[in-house]
Enzyme design. Structure first.
Site, short mmCIF file in Angstrom:
data_model
loop_
_atom_site.label_atom_id
_atom_site.label_comp_id
_atom_site.label_asym_id
_atom_site.label_seq_id
_atom_site.Cartn_x
_atom_site.Cartn_y
_atom_site.Cartn_z
N GLY A 1 -103.71 23.51 -149.15
CA GLY A 1 -103.14 24.75 -148.65
C GLY A 1 -104.11 25.89 -149.39
O GLY A 1 -104.12 25.97 -150.42
N CYS B 1 -95.14 17.74 -141.61
CA CYS B 1 -95.77 18.69 -140.25
C CYS B 1 -94.52 19.64 -139.92
O CYS B 1 -93.54 19.17 -139.67
CB CYS B 1 -95.95 17.50 -139.24
SG CYS B 1 -96.49 18.03 -137.70
#
Length: 337
Positions: free
Chosen positions: A221, A107
């Site tokens: 991603g 994160c």
């Protein structure tokens, strides 16, 4: 052979290899339930604070609830201290029946990284090693006390590094592996990139080569369509794909991707089907949180469900002001006929 196949995480065997990422504010049990209905092989909860867990914060327990149709799921925890993560993992194992514990080492949000958690751990492989060891110790002890539950595997989600000058994915991956992680997910962006720019799938391919089949490597991603999921499989050799932002307001992404990977084609759902899914998500959240809180949370989610609709901008102006189930029905009812 199809890129869509079974995969094992430790002793946990999954029917497929398309996963829902832990997404703060989105991957609650209501949304995970929809994703499972649409074929998601495995889902992870929103990230849960280890510090909050050890302090008895009841709100964190709600985040860990299993969706009614989940055969298996993971609880993700975050923290920067091995001792706290150990205690938090014990609480997770006590309070839930989860089949996996995932460690957030990716994160990039400042309020997380300033505590020494999240993507800080990608650039501090020794700390990551200690945390994985601590969480695995909690899982091992749980298994010793209750063998019938099975040994709960520990997985880790990392980033490419802190910034382009400090790419530490290899060190972080080796630290997680040597500490006993059963799988690694790489979001192929740096902390500095956040969620902007392009994910570097070349790094993802290199991690797969470094791990060399010792444990599964999953990719995250820029895989947000069936086509890009296939490209990720082809270009990187990952064992599974984890959908994040691409799945927001679109649990059908899993269904379309399974169709595409297995047949080469896929069909799109209707507007009505999408919105009915949204109302199903809202109904579960009303049960969990009450109407007021659930309806406020659904504002951003219905904005996602209506993405791409003709006249969507004007529609979303109404959605962001809705605060009751009836108001949502009035705003969106025309599309449900």
């Amino acid at each position: 052979m199809s890129f869509y196949h079974k995969v094992k995480i430790g002793s946990l065997e999954l029917d497929g290899n398309l996963f829902l990422a832990p997404i703060a504010g989105y991957s609650d049990r209501a949304f995970r339930s929809l994703c499972v209905d649409c074929g998601a092989s495995f889902c992870t909860t929103e990230m849960v604070s280890a510090e909050a867990l050890t302090r008895g914060n009841l709100k964190t327990e709600v985040l860990m609830a299993r969706a009614p149709n989940e055969k298996s799921y993971a609880v993700q925890i975050f923290g920067g201290k091995a001792s706290v993560m150990y205690e938090a993992a014990k609480i997770v194992l006590e309070k839930t029946s989860c089949e996996c514990i995932d460690i957030n080492a990716g994160c990039p949000v400042p309020k997380i990284t300033k505590t020494g958690a999240g993507s800080v751990l990608t650039k501090e492989p020794q700390v990551l090693y200690e945390i994985v060891c601590a969480v695995k110790k909690a899982c091992d002890e749980c298994y010793e006390k209750n063998p019938s539950r099975g040994l709960v595997p520990v997985t880790v989600k990392i980033r490419s590094g802190w910034d382009e000058k400090h790419l530490t994915w290899k060190e972080a991956g080796e630290a997680a592996l040597s500490a006993g992680a059963s799988a690694i997910t790489l979001h192929a962006r740096t902390k500095a990139q956040g969620y902007a720019g392009k994910a570097d799938w070349n790094i993802l391919r290199q991690l797969v080569e470094c791990i060399n089949g010792r444990i599964p490597v999953f990719g995250s991603g820029d895989a947000h369509t069936p086509e890009t999921a296939l490209m990720m499989f082809e270009q990187t050799g990952v064992d599974g794909v984890m959908f994040a932002r691409g799945a927001m307001g679109d649990p059908f992404l899993f269904l379309r991707t399974i169709q595409f990977l297995t047949t080469g084609t896929y069909s799109k759902e209707s507007v009505k089907e999408k919105l009915l899914a949204g109302f199903k998500e809202l109904a579960i959240n009303i049960e969990d949180k009450g109407e007021k809180s659930a309806c406020l949370d659904m504002r951003k989610k219905f904005c996602a469900y209506t993405s791409g609709l003709a006249g969507g901008s004007a529609l979303r102006q109404k959605i962001v002001a809705a605060s009751t189930l009836e108001e949502y029905k009035q705003i969106l009812g025309l599309y449900l006929e």
